[in-house]
Every structure is written in structure tokens, then in C-alpha cells.
Design a protein around this motif. Structure first.
Motif, PDB file in Angstrom:
ATOM      1  N   ALA A 257       0.832  -1.294  -0.042  1.00 20.44           N
ATOM      2  CA  ALA A 257      -0.034  -0.037   0.047  1.00 20.44           C
ATOM      3  C   ALA A 257       0.765   1.168   0.013  1.00 20.44           C
ATOM      4  O   ALA A 257       0.628   2.316  -0.722  1.00 20.44           O
ATOM      5  CB  ALA A 257      -0.972  -0.015   1.048  1.00 20.44           C
ATOM      6  N   GLU A 258       1.953   1.328   0.659  1.00 17.93           N
ATOM      7  CA  GLU A 258       2.863   2.585   0.834  1.00 17.93           C
ATOM      8  C   GLU A 258       3.577   2.708  -0.622  1.00 17.93           C
ATOM      9  O   GLU A 258       3.842   3.697  -0.963  1.00 17.93           O
ATOM     10  CB  GLU A 258       3.974   2.051   1.736  1.00 17.93           C
ATOM     11  N   ASP A 259       3.885   1.663  -1.365  1.00 18.53           N
ATOM     12  CA  ASP A 259       4.273   1.661  -2.779  1.00 18.53           C
ATOM     13  C   ASP A 259       3.028   2.278  -3.561  1.00 18.53           C
ATOM     14  O   ASP A 259       3.619   3.401  -4.479  1.00 18.53           O
ATOM     15  CB  ASP A 259       4.622   0.369  -3.342  1.00 18.53           C
ATOM     16  N   LEU A 260       1.806   2.076  -3.500  1.00 18.84           N
ATOM     17  CA  LEU A 260       0.955   2.696  -4.325  1.00 18.84           C
ATOM     18  C   LEU A 260       0.844   4.169  -3.840  1.00 18.84           C
ATOM     19  O   LEU A 260       0.581   4.959  -4.735  1.00 18.84           O
ATOM     20  CB  LEU A 260      -0.466   2.032  -4.002  1.00 18.84           C
ATOM     21  N   GLU A 261       0.852   4.649  -2.816  1.00 20.78           N
ATOM     22  CA  GLU A 261       0.765   5.954  -2.372  1.00 20.78           C
ATOM     23  C   GLU A 261       2.069   6.817  -3.062  1.00 20.78           C
ATOM     24  O   GLU A 261       1.955   7.820  -3.438  1.00 20.78           O
ATOM     25  CB  GLU A 261       0.749   6.007  -0.654  1.00 20.78           C
ATOM     26  N   ARG A 262       3.231   6.064  -2.963  1.00 14.33           N
ATOM     27  CA  ARG A 262       4.379   6.638  -3.553  1.00 14.33           C
ATOM     28  C   ARG A 262       4.221   7.203  -4.971  1.00 14.33           C
ATOM     29  O   ARG A 262       4.451   7.966  -5.460  1.00 14.33           O
ATOM     30  CB  ARG A 262       5.624   5.848  -3.093  1.00 14.33           C
ATOM     31  N   ILE A 263       3.494   5.936  -5.664  1.00  9.52           N
ATOM     32  CA  ILE A 263       3.557   6.112  -7.019  1.00  9.52           C
ATOM     33  C   ILE A 263       2.454   7.291  -7.290  1.00  9.52           C
ATOM     34  O   ILE A 263       2.549   7.891  -8.220  1.00  9.52           O
ATOM     35  CB  ILE A 263       3.112   4.621  -7.751  1.00  9.52           C
ATOM     36  N   ARG A 264       1.176   7.225  -6.390  1.00  9.40           N
ATOM     37  CA  ARG A 264       0.475   8.256  -6.586  1.00  9.40           C
ATOM     38  C   ARG A 264       1.096   9.762  -6.567  1.00  9.40           C
ATOM     39  O   ARG A 264       0.696  10.519  -7.463  1.00  9.40           O
ATOM     40  CB  ARG A 264      -0.859   8.138  -5.603  1.00  9.40           C
ATOM     41  N   LEU A 265       1.872   9.715  -5.624  1.00  5.12           N
ATOM     42  CA  LEU A 265       2.764  10.930  -5.432  1.00  5.12           C
ATOM     43  C   LEU A 265       3.475  11.294  -6.614  1.00  5.12           C
ATOM     44  O   LEU A 265       3.758  12.487  -6.950  1.00  5.12           O
ATOM     45  CB  LEU A 265       3.532  11.250  -4.175  1.00  5.12           C
ATOM     46  N   PHE A 267       3.065  10.358  -9.778  1.00  3.58           N
ATOM     47  CA  PHE A 267       2.364  10.867 -10.824  1.00  3.58           C
ATOM     48  C   PHE A 267       1.555  12.282 -10.679  1.00  3.58           C
ATOM     49  O   PHE A 267       1.751  13.149 -11.725  1.00  3.58           O
ATOM     50  CB  PHE A 267       1.060  10.172 -10.656  1.00  3.58           C
ATOM     51  N   ASP A 268       1.650  12.637  -9.342  1.00  2.00           N
ATOM     52  CA  ASP A 268       1.457  14.202  -9.144  1.00  2.00           C
ATOM     53  C   ASP A 268       2.536  15.103  -9.686  1.00  2.00           C
ATOM     54  O   ASP A 268       2.493  16.017 -10.178  1.00  2.00           O
ATOM     55  CB  ASP A 268       1.012  14.435  -7.619  1.00  2.00           C
ATOM     56  N   ASP A 269       3.894  14.294  -9.059  1.00  2.00           N
ATOM     57  CA  ASP A 269       4.927  15.111  -9.515  1.00  2.00           C
ATOM     58  C   ASP A 269       5.154  15.310 -11.078  1.00  2.00           C
ATOM     59  O   ASP A 269       5.511  16.337 -11.610  1.00  2.00           O
ATOM     60  CB  ASP A 269       6.164  14.330  -9.061  1.00  2.00           C
ATOM     61  N   LEU A 299      11.363  18.441  -5.959  1.00  2.00           N
ATOM     62  CA  LEU A 299      10.159  17.902  -6.773  1.00  2.00           C
ATOM     63  C   LEU A 299       9.803  16.724  -6.486  1.00  2.00           C
ATOM     64  O   LEU A 299       8.592  16.095  -6.336  1.00  2.00           O
ATOM     65  CB  LEU A 299      10.362  18.065  -8.357  1.00  2.00           C
ATOM     66  N   PHE A 300      10.806  15.756  -5.983  1.00  2.00           N
ATOM     67  CA  PHE A 300      10.494  14.397  -5.380  1.00  2.00           C
ATOM     68  C   PHE A 300      10.569  14.178  -3.922  1.00  2.00           C
ATOM     69  O   PHE A 300      10.941  13.057  -3.408  1.00  2.00           O
ATOM     70  CB  PHE A 300      11.600  13.546  -6.154  1.00  2.00           C
ATOM     71  N   SER A 301      10.499  15.423  -3.262  1.00  2.00           N
ATOM     72  CA  SER A 301      10.595  15.156  -1.717  1.00  2.00           C
ATOM     73  C   SER A 301       9.657  14.189  -1.433  1.00  2.00           C
ATOM     74  O   SER A 301       9.741  13.742  -0.136  1.00  2.00           O
ATOM     75  CB  SER A 301      10.490  16.623  -1.146  1.00  2.00           C
ATOM     76  N   LEU A 302       8.364  14.188  -1.686  1.00  2.00           N
ATOM     77  CA  LEU A 302       7.368  13.472  -0.996  1.00  2.00           C
ATOM     78  C   LEU A 302       7.431  11.876  -1.823  1.00  2.00           C
ATOM     79  O   LEU A 302       7.203  10.975  -1.142  1.00  2.00           O
ATOM     80  CB  LEU A 302       5.976  14.033  -1.556  1.00  2.00           C
ATOM     81  N   SER A 303       7.696  11.720  -3.204  1.00  2.00           N
ATOM     82  CA  SER A 303       7.424  10.713  -3.766  1.00  2.00           C
ATOM     83  C   SER A 303       8.675   9.596  -3.612  1.00  2.00           C
ATOM     84  O   SER A 303       8.871   8.499  -3.784  1.00  2.00           O
ATOM     85  CB  SER A 303       7.192  10.676  -5.249  1.00  2.00           C
ATOM     86  N   GLY A 304       9.719  10.553  -3.290  1.00  7.99           N
ATOM     87  CA  GLY A 304      11.115   9.692  -3.020  1.00  7.99           C
ATOM     88  C   GLY A 304      11.590   9.124  -4.237  1.00  7.99           C
ATOM     89  O   GLY A 304      12.054   7.929  -4.246  1.00  7.99           O
ATOM     90  N   SER A 305      11.452   9.479  -5.409  1.00  7.34           N
ATOM     91  CA  SER A 305      11.884   8.857  -6.887  1.00  7.34           C
ATOM     92  C   SER A 305      13.245   9.480  -7.246  1.00  7.34           C
ATOM     93  O   SER A 305      13.909  10.228  -6.682  1.00  7.34           O
ATOM     94  CB  SER A 305      10.758   9.334  -7.833  1.00  7.34           C
ATOM     95  N   SER A 306      13.638   8.594  -8.251  1.00  2.49           N
ATOM     96  CA  SER A 306      15.066   8.886  -8.781  1.00  2.49           C
ATOM     97  C   SER A 306      14.620   9.270 -10.194  1.00  2.49           C
ATOM     98  O   SER A 306      13.890   8.819 -10.697  1.00  2.49           O
ATOM     99  CB  SER A 306      15.834   7.754  -8.654  1.00  2.49           C
ATOM    100  N   VAL A 307      15.580  10.144 -10.755  1.00  2.00           N
ATOM    101  CA  VAL A 307      15.776  10.505 -11.991  1.00  2.00           C
ATOM    102  C   VAL A 307      16.839  10.697 -12.731  1.00  2.00           C
ATOM    103  O   VAL A 307      18.010  11.210 -11.824  1.00  2.00           O
ATOM    104  CB  VAL A 307      14.834  11.774 -12.387  1.00  2.00           C
ATOM    105  N   ILE A 308      17.009   9.945 -13.877  1.00  2.00           N
ATOM    106  CA  ILE A 308      18.589  10.057 -14.539  1.00  2.00           C
ATOM    107  C   ILE A 308      18.125  10.788 -15.847  1.00  2.00           C
ATOM    108  O   ILE A 308      17.391  10.450 -16.789  1.00  2.00           O
ATOM    109  CB  ILE A 308      19.015   8.638 -14.900  1.00  2.00           C
ATOM    110  N   VAL A 309      19.178  12.023 -15.995  1.00  2.00           N
ATOM    111  CA  VAL A 309      18.987  12.830 -17.176  1.00  2.00           C
ATOM    112  C   VAL A 309      20.262  13.051 -17.786  1.00  2.00           C
ATOM    113  O   VAL A 309      21.417  12.978 -17.220  1.00  2.00           O
ATOM    114  CB  VAL A 309      18.246  14.073 -16.621  1.00  2.00           C
ATOM    115  N   ALA A 310      20.090  13.341 -19.180  1.00  2.00           N
ATOM    116  CA  ALA A 310      21.353  13.538 -19.919  1.00  2.00           C
ATOM    117  C   ALA A 310      21.049  14.519 -21.062  1.00  2.00           C
ATOM    118  O   ALA A 310      19.764  14.746 -21.633  1.00  2.00           O
ATOM    119  CB  ALA A 310      22.000  12.641 -20.447  1.00  2.00           C
TER     120      ALA A 310
END
Length: 355
Positions: A257-265, A267-269, A299-310
Motif C-alpha cells: 500500500a505504501e508503494d501505491l501511495e508513493r506512485i500516486r505522489l 504521478f502528481d510530480d 520535486l521528488f521530496s514526497l514521492s522519493g523517486s530517482s531521475v537520471i537525465v542527460a
């Protein structure tokens, strides 16, 4: 690879045993997505240590802020600071895998050279290969112009057609001055084509405005009004697009359930496209791949995601846009980093065209 500053808890503060256990734990976590226990590490670390000895080391690493435990009885997983330390000091990024190179070459080359087709396919491709959402920021439309033409659509709409030197066509809808005669469309198009040819809009706008305000432009009143309306419309912010593909893939990592909430956040990002464009713009200041983990970017302080950019470059080797992958912090960094890097190079070569 460039990146934000590392955690102050550096590798030098860890002894060889702690470093080895930490590396094994993070690699196991990135592979399985599950918290890692001391019994698992006692079998994989190769240090011939008992689970009790490993637990003591894990407790020290947790106190240092590098590990965390989601539940009291669960194993441990790296914190964002721990992941940053691992990426900076222990991650071994090799060459692009042959299968990934073939997939990128085949799919990107097959879509032709229209920028919108290339960028859309790249976003899909990155999502499929990396297991996250693919991000692509289109370049600002600042190529030198070759031709400008106005097409009457209705009494309240005119289509401005801008053709760049590299053959790209951009269409912009405008609201024309009232009572505009057809001849004014031709006159205004010829005037702008002559003055914009070989120059970008930014380079030519001020000179054209000065000529019109000084009454030196050889235009009748209606054509002059149309040109001024066009200049007012085109002088706004750079028109850029953010292409996001593969958001549904992020749901494949949901296991609780916590994973689903993180993904919802998350998506908001992603919906806050202005923030993502700003993040991709940061990549345009770097020379290579850039990685943000969790709260390193607001931008990702709530969802705790990673982004790799170039960034990707034009024919003159100028950075004009950026691509990336966004997903959970459990991305396969060793594989995804070279994928993003190589794909950015491919995009630049395709958009630049043959030399």
C-alpha cells in the motif's frame, strides 16, 4: 557523470568490512527491491561472518544514516543518502550492453528525422528499457528561419507557418487585426521572410520592431498590424514540450500500500510539467549524465523517486534539450545510466541531420 554533492558520510569513514557489507546489501536491494537481512548477507558477503556480526555492522550503518529498516523485524534498505554514497563511490557503470545498443539503434533510426517523431519514440524507448517513465524535453524553437507565410483560416484566425533552415515547420495560430484583406497576408509574409531569413526570431525581433516604430517598414497599415500582432505573439516564453511515456510501468513495481501511495505522489510530480522541465534544464548545465535521488530535488521530496537525465546537442555541439528516466529509487543504475547517455547522443545525431 555529474551529480549533486555527495552525502557527508563518505566511504573513507567505513572500514573494509562495513564497506563490503554495505555494497552487498545495496546491490541485493536494487536487484530484489526487498529489505535485506543479516542471514542473506552472511551467505553472500564472502566474509565468513556470522549473522550476529553482520547485524552489528548493519546497526552502525543505520546509525550513520546510510540504512533504514521499514519494520522492526524486517531487514534493512539503503536510505537516499546511502544510495547516493553507493552511486558515487561503489557503483561500477560499464559499457552499454549489446542488446540495449541494438534496440536503441534500431528503434530510433527507424522513425526518421522529424523531431516530434524522434522525441516521442525516444520517450517510449527509455520507458521500455529502463522500467520507469521516459522523459524528453523538446528543444526551444530557436533555429534560423527560411520562410514565413500567413494562411487565412477564418475572420478570427490566421495560421502563421514558420519554416526553419533545417526544414522543420512550425504552425502558430494567431488572432488577426479586424478586416484584414488577403493581400496583407502575402505582404506581411514576404516582409518577414526577407528580414528573418538566416536569423532566429530572438535575433530579429527587436530590429523589426524598431523599423516598424520608425515607420521605415514598407508595409501598408493592415500588413503592419499583422506583423506587429505576430511579433507580440512570438515574443512570449520559449515554446517547449515535455513528452512523458510509460507511466503505467511505474505501477509494475507496486508491492504494498505504501508503494501505491508513493506512485500516486510520483504521478502528481509528473503532472507538474513545469517542474520537470526545470529539472531537465539543470541537465543542460552539465556535461554528461546527471542523477537525482529522492529529496535531492524538491520535486521528488514526497514521492522519493530517482531521475537520471542527460543533455543532447545540435550540430554546433550546443546543448538544446534533455532526456531522462524517472522511477523508484530501485532503478538499475548501472544499466540505466549508459542507456540514457547513449540515447542522448543518438538523439543529437539524428536531429542534427547528415553533415
Amino acid at each position: 557523470m555529474t551529480h549533486p554533492p555527495s552525502s557527508p558520510s563518505g566511504l573513507m569513514a567505513l572500514d573494509e568490512r562495513s564497506r563490503s557489507i554495505f555494497r552487498d546489501l545495496v546491490e541485493t536491494y536494487l536487484d530484489t527491491g526487498e529489505p535485506v537481512g543479516s542471514r542473506t548477507l552472511s551467505k553472500t558477503s564472502g566474509l565468513n561472518l556470522s549473522p550476529a556480526s553482520i547485524r552489528n555492522t548493519l546497526a552502525d550503518l543505520t546509525s550513520a544514516g546510510l540504512l533504514a529498516s521499514p519494520h522492526v523485524s524486517a531487514g534493512r534498505m539503503p536510505t537516499h543518502a546511502g544510495l547516493r554514497l553507493f552511486v558515487d563511490g561503489l557503483l561500477q557503470v560499464g559499457d552499454l550492453e549489446a542488446d540495449d545498443r541494438t534496440a536503441i539503434d534500431t528503434r530510433v533510426s527507424a522513425v526518421g528525422r522529424r523531431p516530434e517523431d524522434v522525441l516521442s519514440e525516444v520517450s517510449n524507448l527509455l520507458s521500455g528499457l529502463a522500467g520507469g517513465a521516459g522523459l524528453v524535453a523538446s528543444p526551444a524553437q530557436d533555429a534560423p528561419l527560411r520562410h514565413v507565410e500567413f494562411v487565412n483560416l477564418s475572420p478570427t484566425e490566421v495560421l502563421a507557418v514558420l519554416v526553419t533552415e533545417d526544414g522543420n515547420v512550425e504552425n502558430r495560430l494567431m488572432r488577426p487585426p479586424p478586416g484584414l484583406p488577403p493581400a496583407a497576408l502575402i505582404e506581411a509574409g514576404n516582409y518577414l521572410s526577407a528580414r528573418l531569413r538566416g536569423r532566429t526570431l530572438a535575433e530579429a525581433l527587436s530590429a523589426i520592431r524598431e523599423e516598424i516604430s520608425a515607420k521605415q517598414a514598407q508595409l501598408d497599415g493592415a500588413a503592419s498590424a499583422l506583423v506587429e500582432a505576430g511579433l507580440a505573439d512570438w515574443a512570449g516564453p520559449e515554446q517547449r514540450t515535455l513528452i512523458v511515456r510509460g507511466q503505467s510501468r511505474l505501477l509494475e513495481s507496486v508491492e504494498a500500500a505504501e508503494d501505491l501511495e508513493r506512485i500516486r505522489l510520483l504521478f502528481d510530480d509528473i503532472e507538474r510539467q513545469e517542474g520537470l522541465l526545470s529539472l531537465l534544464d539543470e541537465a543542460r548545465q552539465a556535461q554528461g549524465v546527471r542523477l537525482f535521488i529522492g529529496s535531492e530535488n524538491p520535486l521528488f521530496s514526497l514521492s522519493g523517486s530517482s531521475v537520471i537525465v542527460a543533455p543532447y546537442r545540435n550540430r554546433e555541439n550546443q546543448i538544446i534539450g534533455a532526456i531522462g528516466v524517472i522511477g523508484p529509487t530501485r532503478l538499475n543504475y548501472a544499466r540505466v545510466i549508459p542507456i540514457v547517455d547513449y540515447t542522448a547522443q543518438m538523439v543529437g545525431r539524428l536531429l542534427a541531420g547528415p553533415r
